[in-house]
Design a protein around this motif. Structure first.
Motif, short mmCIF file in Angstrom:
data_model
loop_
_atom_site.label_atom_id
_atom_site.label_comp_id
_atom_site.label_asym_id
_atom_site.label_seq_id
_atom_site.Cartn_x
_atom_site.Cartn_y
_atom_site.Cartn_z
N ARG A 83 7.61 6.42 7.68
CA ARG A 83 8.12 5.17 7.11
C ARG A 83 8.31 4.12 8.20
NH1 ARG A 83 13.06 2.81 5.46
NH2 ARG A 83 12.86 1.71 3.48
N PHE A 84 7.73 2.96 7.96
CA PHE A 84 7.94 1.82 8.86
C PHE A 84 8.65 0.73 8.07
CE2 PHE A 84 4.01 3.83 10.40
CZ PHE A 84 4.33 4.03 11.73
N HIS A 85 9.67 0.12 8.65
CA HIS A 85 10.36 -0.97 7.95
C HIS A 85 10.90 -1.96 8.97
CE1 HIS A 85 14.48 0.50 8.89
NE2 HIS A 85 13.80 1.61 9.08
N ASP A 86 11.24 -3.14 8.46
CA ASP A 86 11.86 -4.15 9.32
C ASP A 86 11.02 -4.41 10.57
OD1 ASP A 86 13.75 -5.91 10.26
OD2 ASP A 86 14.95 -4.35 11.26
N HIS A 87 9.74 -4.65 10.36
CA HIS A 87 8.87 -4.90 11.51
C HIS A 87 7.84 -5.98 11.16
CE1 HIS A 87 6.67 -4.35 15.12
NE2 HIS A 87 7.50 -3.39 15.52
N GLU A 88 7.71 -6.95 12.05
CA GLU A 88 6.80 -8.08 11.82
C GLU A 88 5.36 -7.62 11.58
OE1 GLU A 88 7.74 -11.05 11.41
OE2 GLU A 88 5.93 -12.27 11.62
N MET A 89 4.95 -6.53 12.25
CA MET A 89 3.56 -6.09 12.15
C MET A 89 3.18 -5.63 10.74
SD MET A 89 0.80 -6.04 13.82
CE MET A 89 0.97 -6.05 15.60
N LEU A 90 4.16 -5.41 9.87
CA LEU A 90 3.85 -5.00 8.49
C LEU A 90 3.09 -6.10 7.75
CD1 LEU A 90 7.13 -3.12 7.49
CD2 LEU A 90 4.95 -2.15 8.26
N LYS A 91 3.24 -7.34 8.25
CA LYS A 91 2.50 -8.45 7.63
C LYS A 91 0.99 -8.25 7.76
CE LYS A 91 6.19 -11.79 8.11
NZ LYS A 91 6.80 -12.82 8.95
N ALA A 92 0.57 -7.62 8.87
CA ALA A 92 -0.87 -7.37 9.07
C ALA A 92 -1.40 -6.35 8.06
CB ALA A 92 -1.12 -6.88 10.50
N LEU A 93 -0.47 -5.64 7.40
CA LEU A 93 -0.86 -4.67 6.37
C LEU A 93 -0.73 -5.28 4.98
CD1 LEU A 93 1.04 -1.63 7.91
CD2 LEU A 93 -1.42 -2.10 8.07
N GLY A 94 -0.39 -6.58 4.94
CA GLY A 94 -0.29 -7.28 3.66
C GLY A 94 1.10 -7.30 3.07
N HIS A 95 2.11 -6.89 3.85
CA HIS A 95 3.49 -6.84 3.34
C HIS A 95 4.30 -7.94 4.01
CE1 HIS A 95 3.01 -3.00 1.15
NE2 HIS A 95 2.04 -2.85 2.04
N TRP A 96 4.49 -9.05 3.30
CA TRP A 96 5.08 -10.26 3.90
C TRP A 96 6.55 -10.42 3.60
CZ3 TRP A 96 2.65 -14.07 6.93
CH2 TRP A 96 1.31 -13.79 7.24
N GLN A 97 7.11 -9.65 2.66
CA GLN A 97 8.52 -9.87 2.30
C GLN A 97 9.45 -9.38 3.41
OE1 GLN A 97 6.44 -7.74 1.05
NE2 GLN A 97 7.42 -5.88 0.26
N GLU A 98 10.66 -9.97 3.46
CA GLU A 98 11.58 -9.70 4.56
C GLU A 98 11.99 -8.23 4.66
OE1 GLU A 98 14.31 -13.00 5.25
OE2 GLU A 98 15.82 -11.46 5.66
N ASP A 99 12.15 -7.59 3.49
CA ASP A 99 12.62 -6.19 3.49
C ASP A 99 11.43 -5.22 3.35
OD1 ASP A 99 11.90 -6.93 1.00
OD2 ASP A 99 13.64 -6.04 -0.02
N ALA A 100 10.27 -5.64 3.82
CA ALA A 100 9.06 -4.81 3.65
C ALA A 100 9.24 -3.42 4.25
CB ALA A 100 7.87 -5.50 4.29
N ALA A 101 8.73 -2.43 3.55
CA ALA A 101 8.71 -1.05 4.06
C ALA A 101 7.40 -0.42 3.62
CB ALA A 101 9.90 -0.26 3.52
N VAL A 102 6.83 0.36 4.50
CA VAL A 102 5.54 1.00 4.22
C VAL A 102 5.66 2.47 4.61
CG1 VAL A 102 3.19 1.19 5.14
CG2 VAL A 102 4.09 -1.05 4.47
N THR A 103 5.25 3.36 3.71
CA THR A 103 5.22 4.79 4.07
C THR A 103 3.77 5.22 4.18
OG1 THR A 103 7.33 5.20 3.01
CG2 THR A 103 5.95 7.11 3.43
N LEU A 104 3.40 5.58 5.39
CA LEU A 104 2.02 6.01 5.67
C LEU A 104 1.88 7.48 5.25
CD1 LEU A 104 -0.77 5.67 7.10
CD2 LEU A 104 0.40 6.31 9.22
N PRO A 105 0.95 7.78 4.32
CA PRO A 105 0.76 9.18 3.92
C PRO A 105 0.25 10.04 5.09
CG PRO A 105 -0.38 7.68 2.40
CD PRO A 105 0.03 6.88 3.60
N VAL A 106 0.72 11.28 5.13
CA VAL A 106 0.29 12.23 6.16
C VAL A 106 -0.23 13.49 5.46
CG1 VAL A 106 1.02 13.62 8.14
CG2 VAL A 106 2.03 11.37 7.76
N VAL A 107 -1.37 13.99 5.88
CA VAL A 107 -1.92 15.22 5.27
C VAL A 107 -2.21 16.26 6.35
CG1 VAL A 107 -2.96 13.90 3.35
CG2 VAL A 107 -4.35 14.53 5.32
N PRO A 108 -2.19 17.55 5.97
CA PRO A 108 -2.51 18.59 6.95
C PRO A 108 -3.97 18.46 7.39
CG PRO A 108 -1.54 19.53 4.94
CD PRO A 108 -1.87 18.10 4.65
N ASN A 109 -4.25 18.95 8.57
CA ASN A 109 -5.62 18.85 9.09
C ASN A 109 -6.44 20.06 8.67
OD1 ASN A 109 -7.80 17.87 10.55
ND2 ASN A 109 -7.16 18.92 12.41
#
Ligand SMILES: CSCCC(=O)C(=O)COP(=O)(O)O
Ligand code: ZN
Length: 211
Positions: free
Chosen positions: A115-141
């Motif tokens: 989980r990434f939140h409260d970070h300016e770089m989230l805008k590069a992922l298309g999340h522009w709102q102030e409280d943006a949070a993104v959870t990157l899925p992780v899978v076994p190899n």
């Protein structure tokens, strides 16, 4: 060769060279593909090719189902993962790299993802709102590539343009090659920041006195 094919081959060679220069495609790791939105054809790097020195002969043309339409040699070993991402998203490009930072983050990630939140770089992922949070899925190899492709297909979240494979690497994607590259760079920035932030916190807890 059509204009689209010529431009796509140039794009793949250019992006691979740039990412290889950054050390993101070491020891022939990683693979890149672009999809033609009209024909559904997929242009993908040849398995085992040195991504620092790709030539047009290192790009194979596949049907949407993964059959070889043009080119010599084997397409990327991980082609089924690219096909799965194209099937489950509206992506026009998929870039996969192995980096030390994405491997470190994947090592400590749990099945809930990163989980990434409260970070300016989230805008590069298309999340522009102030409280943006993104959870990157992780899978076994999974070593069995069809199983890996299925796990990636299940994990894909339309709001998050990447999937991380444990102690392997990241698949980043986007509607265009430029978008896929932006998403890849944003995640790699966040991985570096996360690792170094943890390291600096640990260092602050254990101050070293210089004498
Ligand atoms: C040393 S890389 C091992 C295979 C891999 O994970 C990869 O990304 C490269 O595979 P490809 O068949 O596309 O060269
Ligand atoms: Zn890989």
């Amino acid at each position: 060769m059509s204009d689209f094919e010529r431009r796509t081959v140039d794009t793949l060679i250019g992006v691979a060279g740039e990412l290889a220069t950054r050390g993101w495609l070491r020891a022939t790791s990683g693979n890149l593909s672009v999809k033609d939105p009209d024909s559904g054809r997929i242009y993908i790097t040849r398995s085992g090719s040195d991504k620092q020195r790709l030539t047009p002969a290192d790009v194979l043309t596949l049907s949407a189902e993964g059959n070889i339409l043009a080119g010599v040699g084997k397409p990327s070993f991980e082609t089924p993962v690219h096909l799965a991402i194209y099937r489950h998203t509206s992506s026009g490009a998929v870039f996969h790299v192995h980096t030390v930072y994405n491997n470190l983050v994947s090592r400590y990630a749990d099945d809930m993802g990163v989980r990434f939140h409260d970070h300016e770089m989230l805008k590069a992922l298309g999340h522009w709102q102030e409280d943006a949070a993104v959870t990157l899925p992780v899978v076994p190899n999974f070593a069995h590539i069809p199983q890996l492709a299925e796990a990636v297909a299940q994990a894909v979240n339309p709001r998050v343009p990447a999937v991380l494979l444990k102690k392997h690497g990241i698949y980043a994607f986007g509607e265009t090659a430029d978008a896929a590259l932006r998403h890849l760079e944003a995640f790699e920035f966040l991985f570096e920041w996360l690792c170094l932030d943890r390291l600096s916190e640990a260092a602050a807890r254990h101050p070293v006195t210089l004498s």
